[in-house]
Motif scaffolding. Structure first.
Motif: not given
Length: 241
Positions: A146-158
């Motif tokens: 489980x991870x906040x979608x906003x954090x997941x988005x940042x990881x994908x962008x990185x």
């Protein structure tokens, strides 16, 4: 259904473990780490990436001048391709581990397809997928990272090798939480450092790992709360649909 560890004197064999969650939750990293940890502990394991081909379809769509896979083959086309490719990947993984006797560490499993279908709004496809995927045995443990979608988005962008929208990630997060199998998942907070997430996962698998191979036990306040808890001497089993 897998026999409990209590019934087998704590020596039940771990044959299938799955890691699921939204893109950017760290499934692939943790699945690789878990396969390596099990193998090092004398429980030979193999990593299997049961992808549905959505990323590949997206890249193909971009090359053909379309913004995404859905604009290329339509929603039904995406769901059909995903369902078939993931089914084939899981079947190959299970067959491989049946032949070799190694533990299958699954990076994605059938629940990922059900969640993808729900996130796409294709409930009719979910019924069909469940019929086809029913032939697969449930993992003995299914970890939902489980991870906040906003954090997941940042990881994908990185990482920069693909892209997901916040809308999709939020829909996928909701889809996992509304699956009928959700109460059987072991929930793992994946928002921290990979090493911390790995310790949480291994703590839940302590019954299958030699004492010297596992990390220090987490106290009740630090451990994630699974509904089907391995740490209480039972083997958490993913519910059949």
């Amino acid at each position: 259904m897998a026999r409990s560890l209590r019934a087998t004197g704590g020596t039940a064999r771990l044959r299938r473990v799955a890691l699921i969650g939204i893109d950017g939750s760290g499934k692939t990293t943790q699945a690789h780490r878990l396969a390596d940890a099990l193998t090092a502990a004398g429980r030979p394991a193999t990593y299997h990436r049961n992808a549905g081909g959505r990323r590949w379809l997206g890249r193909l769509a971009n090359r053909l001048g379309r913004p995404d896979a859905q604009r290329l083959v339509g929603r039904n086309g995406v769901l059909a391709v995903e369902s078939v490719l993931r089914w084939l990947a899981i079947a190959a993984a299970l067959l491989s581990c049946l032949v070799t006797g190694r533990t299958a560490v699954m990076d994605r499993y059938s629940a990922c397809q059900y969640a993808s279908i729900r996130a796409h709004g294709g409930q009719r496809w979910e019924r069909l997928a469940r019929v086809g995927y029913r032939v697969f045995p449930p993992p003995q443990v299914t970890f939902l990272l489980t991870v906040d979608p906003a954090e997941a988005y940042r990881r994908i962008e990185r990482r920069g090798d693909d892209h997901e929208t916040m809308g999709w990630l939020t829909a996928a997060d909701t889809a996992y939480r509304t699956l009928p199998e959700y109460p059987s998942f072991v929930l793992v907070d994946a928002s921290g450092a990979p090493e911390d997430v790995e310790r949480r996962i291994r703590a839940h698998l302590a019954a299958w790992l030699p004492a010297e191979a596992g990390p220090p036990a987490l106290d009740a306040s630090a451990a994630d709360v699974p509904v089907a808890a391995a740490i209480r001497g039972r083997s958490p089993v993913q519910a059949r649909p």
